[in-house]
Design a protein around this motif. Structure first.
Motif, PDB file in Angstrom:
ATOM      1  N   ILE A 215      64.259  -0.921   9.690  1.00  0.00           N
ATOM      2  CA  ILE A 215      63.938   0.308   8.963  1.00  0.00           C
ATOM      3  C   ILE A 215      63.870  -0.026   7.479  1.00  0.00           C
ATOM      4  CG2 ILE A 215      64.782   2.596   8.280  1.00  0.00           C
ATOM      5  CD1 ILE A 215      66.010   2.886  11.030  1.00  0.00           C
ATOM      6  N   THR A 216      62.704   0.154   6.913  1.00  0.00           N
ATOM      7  CA  THR A 216      62.517  -0.109   5.482  1.00  0.00           C
ATOM      8  C   THR A 216      62.144   1.142   4.704  1.00  0.00           C
ATOM      9  OG1 THR A 216      60.185  -0.717   5.843  1.00  0.00           O
ATOM     10  CG2 THR A 216      61.820  -2.493   5.919  1.00  0.00           C
ATOM     11  N   ASP A 217      61.722   2.194   5.420  1.00  0.00           N
ATOM     12  CA  ASP A 217      61.355   3.439   4.744  1.00  0.00           C
ATOM     13  C   ASP A 217      61.502   4.608   5.714  1.00  0.00           C
ATOM     14  OD1 ASP A 217      59.082   3.352   6.428  1.00  0.00           O
ATOM     15  OD2 ASP A 217      57.892   2.321   4.908  1.00  0.00           O
ATOM     16  N   GLU A 218      61.170   5.792   5.243  1.00  0.00           N
ATOM     17  CA  GLU A 218      61.331   6.997   6.056  1.00  0.00           C
ATOM     18  C   GLU A 218      60.441   6.986   7.296  1.00  0.00           C
ATOM     19  OE1 GLU A 218      60.815  10.488   3.718  1.00  0.00           O
ATOM     20  OE2 GLU A 218      62.535  10.097   2.420  1.00  0.00           O
ATOM     21  N   LEU A 219      59.262   6.389   7.181  1.00  0.00           N
ATOM     22  CA  LEU A 219      58.357   6.318   8.325  1.00  0.00           C
ATOM     23  C   LEU A 219      58.957   5.465   9.440  1.00  0.00           C
ATOM     24  CD1 LEU A 219      55.652   7.002   9.620  1.00  0.00           C
ATOM     25  CD2 LEU A 219      54.655   5.019   8.449  1.00  0.00           C
ATOM     26  N   ASP A 220      59.576   4.341   9.060  1.00  0.00           N
ATOM     27  CA  ASP A 220      60.236   3.492  10.050  1.00  0.00           C
ATOM     28  C   ASP A 220      61.353   4.257  10.761  1.00  0.00           C
ATOM     29  OD1 ASP A 220      58.636   1.337   9.389  1.00  0.00           O
ATOM     30  OD2 ASP A 220      60.097   0.457   8.003  1.00  0.00           O
ATOM     31  N   GLN A 221      62.133   5.005   9.972  1.00  0.00           N
ATOM     32  CA  GLN A 221      63.228   5.771  10.569  1.00  0.00           C
ATOM     33  C   GLN A 221      62.689   6.839  11.523  1.00  0.00           C
ATOM     34  OE1 GLN A 221      66.560   6.975   8.078  1.00  0.00           O
ATOM     35  NE2 GLN A 221      66.598   8.999   9.052  1.00  0.00           N
ATOM     36  N   LYS A 222      61.619   7.473  11.160  1.00  0.00           N
ATOM     37  CA  LYS A 222      61.013   8.493  12.018  1.00  0.00           C
ATOM     38  C   LYS A 222      60.572   7.895  13.347  1.00  0.00           C
ATOM     39  CE  LYS A 222      57.341  11.971  12.181  1.00  0.00           C
ATOM     40  NZ  LYS A 222      56.167  12.565  11.475  1.00  0.00           N
ATOM     41  N   GLU A 223      60.022   6.681  13.299  1.00  0.00           N
ATOM     42  CA  GLU A 223      59.580   6.028  14.527  1.00  0.00           C
ATOM     43  C   GLU A 223      60.757   5.709  15.443  1.00  0.00           C
ATOM     44  OE1 GLU A 223      57.285   2.690  13.205  1.00  0.00           O
ATOM     45  OE2 GLU A 223      55.514   3.899  12.747  1.00  0.00           O
ATOM     46  N   ILE A 224      61.889   5.359  14.848  1.00  0.00           N
ATOM     47  CA  ILE A 224      63.090   5.136  15.653  1.00  0.00           C
ATOM     48  C   ILE A 224      63.569   6.454  16.260  1.00  0.00           C
ATOM     49  CG2 ILE A 224      65.529   4.490  15.570  1.00  0.00           C
ATOM     50  CD1 ILE A 224      63.651   2.087  15.462  1.00  0.00           C
ATOM     51  N   GLN A 225      63.581   7.501  15.464  1.00  0.00           N
ATOM     52  CA  GLN A 225      64.044   8.804  15.947  1.00  0.00           C
ATOM     53  C   GLN A 225      63.164   9.332  17.079  1.00  0.00           C
ATOM     54  OE1 GLN A 225      64.082  10.535  11.930  1.00  0.00           O
ATOM     55  NE2 GLN A 225      66.262  11.004  12.209  1.00  0.00           N
ATOM     56  N   GLU A 226      61.897   9.000  17.054  1.00  0.00           N
ATOM     57  CA  GLU A 226      60.980   9.459  18.104  1.00  0.00           C
ATOM     58  C   GLU A 226      61.277   8.819  19.452  1.00  0.00           C
ATOM     59  OE1 GLU A 226      57.148   8.677  16.452  1.00  0.00           O
ATOM     60  OE2 GLU A 226      57.101  10.543  15.280  1.00  0.00           O
ATOM     61  N   LEU A 227      62.020   7.724  19.451  1.00  0.00           N
ATOM     62  CA  LEU A 227      62.408   7.078  20.703  1.00  0.00           C
ATOM     63  C   LEU A 227      63.591   7.770  21.358  1.00  0.00           C
ATOM     64  CD1 LEU A 227      62.183   3.330  19.564  1.00  0.00           C
ATOM     65  CD2 LEU A 227      60.558   4.540  21.039  1.00  0.00           C
ATOM     66  N   ILE A 228      64.259   8.624  20.598  1.00  0.00           N
ATOM     67  CA  ILE A 228      65.449   9.322  21.109  1.00  0.00           C
ATOM     68  C   ILE A 228      64.999  10.575  21.848  1.00  0.00           C
ATOM     69  CG2 ILE A 228      67.640  10.408  20.480  1.00  0.00           C
ATOM     70  CD1 ILE A 228      67.626   8.640  17.960  1.00  0.00           C
ATOM     71  N   GLN A 229      64.714  10.412  23.120  1.00  0.00           N
ATOM     72  CA  GLN A 229      64.239  11.521  23.936  1.00  0.00           C
ATOM     73  C   GLN A 229      64.614  11.282  25.398  1.00  0.00           C
ATOM     74  OE1 GLN A 229      59.832  11.481  24.483  1.00  0.00           O
ATOM     75  NE2 GLN A 229      59.893   9.821  22.976  1.00  0.00           N
ATOM     76  N   PRO A 230      64.588  12.333  26.216  1.00  0.00           N
ATOM     77  CA  PRO A 230      64.952  12.176  27.630  1.00  0.00           C
ATOM     78  C   PRO A 230      63.989  11.239  28.359  1.00  0.00           C
ATOM     79  CG  PRO A 230      64.967  14.486  26.979  1.00  0.00           C
ATOM     80  CD  PRO A 230      64.323  13.736  25.853  1.00  0.00           C
ATOM     81  N   TYR A 231      64.538  10.437  29.240  1.00  0.00           N
ATOM     82  CA  TYR A 231      63.744   9.535  30.073  1.00  0.00           C
ATOM     83  C   TYR A 231      63.050  10.358  31.159  1.00  0.00           C
ATOM     84  CZ  TYR A 231      62.882   5.105  32.612  1.00  0.00           C
ATOM     85  OH  TYR A 231      62.316   4.003  33.225  1.00  0.00           O
ATOM     86  N   PRO A 232      61.817  10.028  31.515  1.00  0.00           N
ATOM     87  CA  PRO A 232      61.117  10.798  32.558  1.00  0.00           C
ATOM     88  C   PRO A 232      61.928  10.860  33.850  1.00  0.00           C
ATOM     89  CG  PRO A 232      59.602   9.301  31.448  1.00  0.00           C
ATOM     90  CD  PRO A 232      60.981   8.946  30.967  1.00  0.00           C
ATOM     91  N   ASP A 233      62.205  12.070  34.321  1.00  0.00           N
ATOM     92  CA  ASP A 233      63.065  12.208  35.502  1.00  0.00           C
ATOM     93  C   ASP A 233      62.417  11.685  36.771  1.00  0.00           C
ATOM     94  OD1 ASP A 233      61.748  15.018  34.819  1.00  0.00           O
ATOM     95  OD2 ASP A 233      61.951  14.902  36.996  1.00  0.00           O
ATOM     96  N   ASP A 234      61.077  11.607  36.800  1.00  0.00           N
ATOM     97  CA  ASP A 234      60.410  11.114  38.005  1.00  0.00           C
ATOM     98  C   ASP A 234      60.516   9.601  38.158  1.00  0.00           C
ATOM     99  OD1 ASP A 234      58.736  10.646  35.827  1.00  0.00           O
ATOM    100  OD2 ASP A 234      56.899  10.977  36.964  1.00  0.00           O
ATOM    101  N   LEU A 235      61.078   8.923  37.136  1.00  0.00           N
ATOM    102  CA  LEU A 235      61.286   7.478  37.218  1.00  0.00           C
ATOM    103  C   LEU A 235      62.717   7.127  37.626  1.00  0.00           C
ATOM    104  CD1 LEU A 235      59.382   6.249  34.011  1.00  0.00           C
ATOM    105  CD2 LEU A 235      58.522   6.483  36.361  1.00  0.00           C
ATOM    106  N   LEU A 236      63.552   8.156  37.804  1.00  0.00           N
ATOM    107  CA  LEU A 236      64.951   7.948  38.170  1.00  0.00           C
ATOM    108  C   LEU A 236      65.231   8.470  39.568  1.00  0.00           C
ATOM    109  CD1 LEU A 236      66.760   9.074  34.882  1.00  0.00           C
ATOM    110  CD2 LEU A 236      66.330   6.717  35.644  1.00  0.00           C
ATOM    111  N   ASP A 237      66.264   7.912  40.171  1.00  0.00           N
ATOM    112  CA  ASP A 237      66.732   8.380  41.472  1.00  0.00           C
ATOM    113  C   ASP A 237      68.255   8.430  41.429  1.00  0.00           C
ATOM    114  OD1 ASP A 237      66.639   9.296  44.041  1.00  0.00           O
ATOM    115  OD2 ASP A 237      65.663   7.510  44.886  1.00  0.00           O
ATOM    116  N   CYS A 238      68.861   9.045  42.441  1.00  0.00           N
ATOM    117  CA  CYS A 238      70.317   9.161  42.443  1.00  0.00           C
ATOM    118  C   CYS A 238      70.835   9.333  43.862  1.00  0.00           C
ATOM    119  CB  CYS A 238      70.752  10.341  41.577  1.00  0.00           C
ATOM    120  SG  CYS A 238      70.260  11.954  42.249  1.00  0.00           S
TER     121      CYS A 238
END
Length: 267
Positions: A215-238
Motif C-alpha cells: 500500500i503506497t497510496d489511498e488507491l492501493d488501500q481501497k483495492e485491499i479493502q475491496e477484497l474484504i467481502q463474503p466468499y461466494p456461498d455456492d463455492l462452499l459446502d458443509c
C-alpha cells in the motif's frame, strides 16, 4: 520492511475453530518452491508448528504456517493471536492475543491493534476448512465448512513481528480477517447473541496474491479493502461433525473432521 530478513528463520466475532492439515498449509510453497526449499521446510520449519491441526480452538494460540507479504512463497511459523508492536511485555502480549484472534475487516485500518499490520503486514493462511456452531432448539451443533472442490481455503490475515525486550525473542503472530457472513454462514452462524452472522475473509485463488500487494497510496488501500467481502456461498459446502466442546470432545484427532448426523437437528 523492518524485520523481513528474519522470516526465513523465525518465525465474540469468529473464526475461532479451524482445520489445517500439513498438505494444505504447504500448498503454496509446493507450488512455488523448489525441492531443496521444500525439504528444508519439512525438516526444519514444520517441527516448530503444532501441525497437523484437525481441530484447534483459537484461544489455544497454536503455531501455524502463514505466507507474508514480506516473503510470500516461503512459510513463516506464526502464533494465532496478533501482538501489536506497541505491546510492552509478555504479560500484555498474552492478554492482547485473546482479543486479536480475528480482525473485523471493516475497521482494520482504524483500530490501534490492527491498523499498522493492515497497512504493512498482510498474510495468507491456507487451511482445509473451519468450524461454526449452529443453534437449534437451545442446543448447538458444530459444522465443518470447506470448499466444494476440496482445495484449501485461503484466509486473508494480518501478521506482526514482536520482540520480547526482556529476552530478545522474536515472536511472529497473526489474526484472521472477518467480514459479513454469506448466505450459507447466515444459515449456520445463527447465534442469537450476535448482531449479524460473520465469516472469515476467504480469498478467491486468482485474487489471493492481491492481498499481499504493498500500500503506497489511498488507491492501493481501497483495492485491499475491496477484497474484504463474503466468499461466494455456492463455492462452499458443509456437514455436521462431532462435538467440539465439553466431555464428548475427542480432541485434535482426524476423526473430528468426519461427518456425524444428529437425528434431532433440522437444518
Amino acid at each position: 520492511m523492518e524485520g523481513c530478513y528474519l522470516q526465513l528463520i523465525i518465525t465474540k466475532i469468529m473464526c475461532y475453530d479451524v482445520h489445517a492439515s500439513l498438505k494444505s498449509q504447504l500448498r503454496r510453497v509446493k507450488h512455488y518452491g523448489n525441492d531443496e526449499q521444500i525439504k528444508e521446510i519439512e525438516e526444519k520449519i514444520v517441527p516448530q508448528t503444532n501441525l497437523p491441526l484437525f481441530h484447534t480452538q483459537g484461544h489455544s494460540h497454536r503455531k501455524l504456517l502463514i505466507y507474508t507479504d514480506c516473503n510470500p512463497n516461503i512459510p513463516t511459523v506464526s502464533k494465532w493471536g496478533l501482538i501489536p508492536s506497541w505491546v510492552k511485555d509478555l504479560n500484555q502480549a498474552s492478554s492482547m492475543m485473546r482479543s486479536t484472534l480475528n480482525a473485523r475487516g471493516e475497521t482494520i485500518f482504524e483500530k490501534p491493534s490492527f491498523r499498522s499490520s493492515a497497512k504493512n503486514n498482510r498474510c495468507l493462511v491456507y487451511v482445509d476448512g473451519f468450524y461454526e456452531h449452529h443453534h437449534f432448539k437451545s442446543k448447538t451443533y458444530p459444522f465443518h465448512i470447506h470448499r466444494k472442490d476440496g482445495e484449501p481455503i485461503i484466509f486473508a490475515g494480518l501478521w506482526n513481528e514482536w520482540i520480547d525486550k526482556s529476552t530478545g525473542e522474536v515472536l511472529n503472530s497473526f489474526s484472521i480477517v472477518t467480514t459479513k457472513g454469506n448466505a450459507l454462514l447466515a444459515k449456520i452462524h445463527n447465534n442469537p447473541k450476535l448482531k449479524e452472522p460473520r465469516m472469515p475473509v476467504i480469498l478467491l485463488d486468482e485474487l489471493a496474491d492481491n492481498w499481499l500487494n504493498p500500500i503506497t497510496d489511498e488507491l492501493d488501500q481501497k483495492e485491499i479493502q475491496e477484497l474484504i467481502q463474503p466468499y461466494p456461498d455456492d463455492l462452499l459446502d458443509c456437514y455436521t461433525i462431532d462435538r467440539l466442546r465439553g466431555k464428548a470432545y475427542m480432541g485434535n484427532v482426524e476423526d473430528i473432521t468426519k461427518p456425524v448426523e444428529y437425528e434431532n437437528l433440522v437444518f
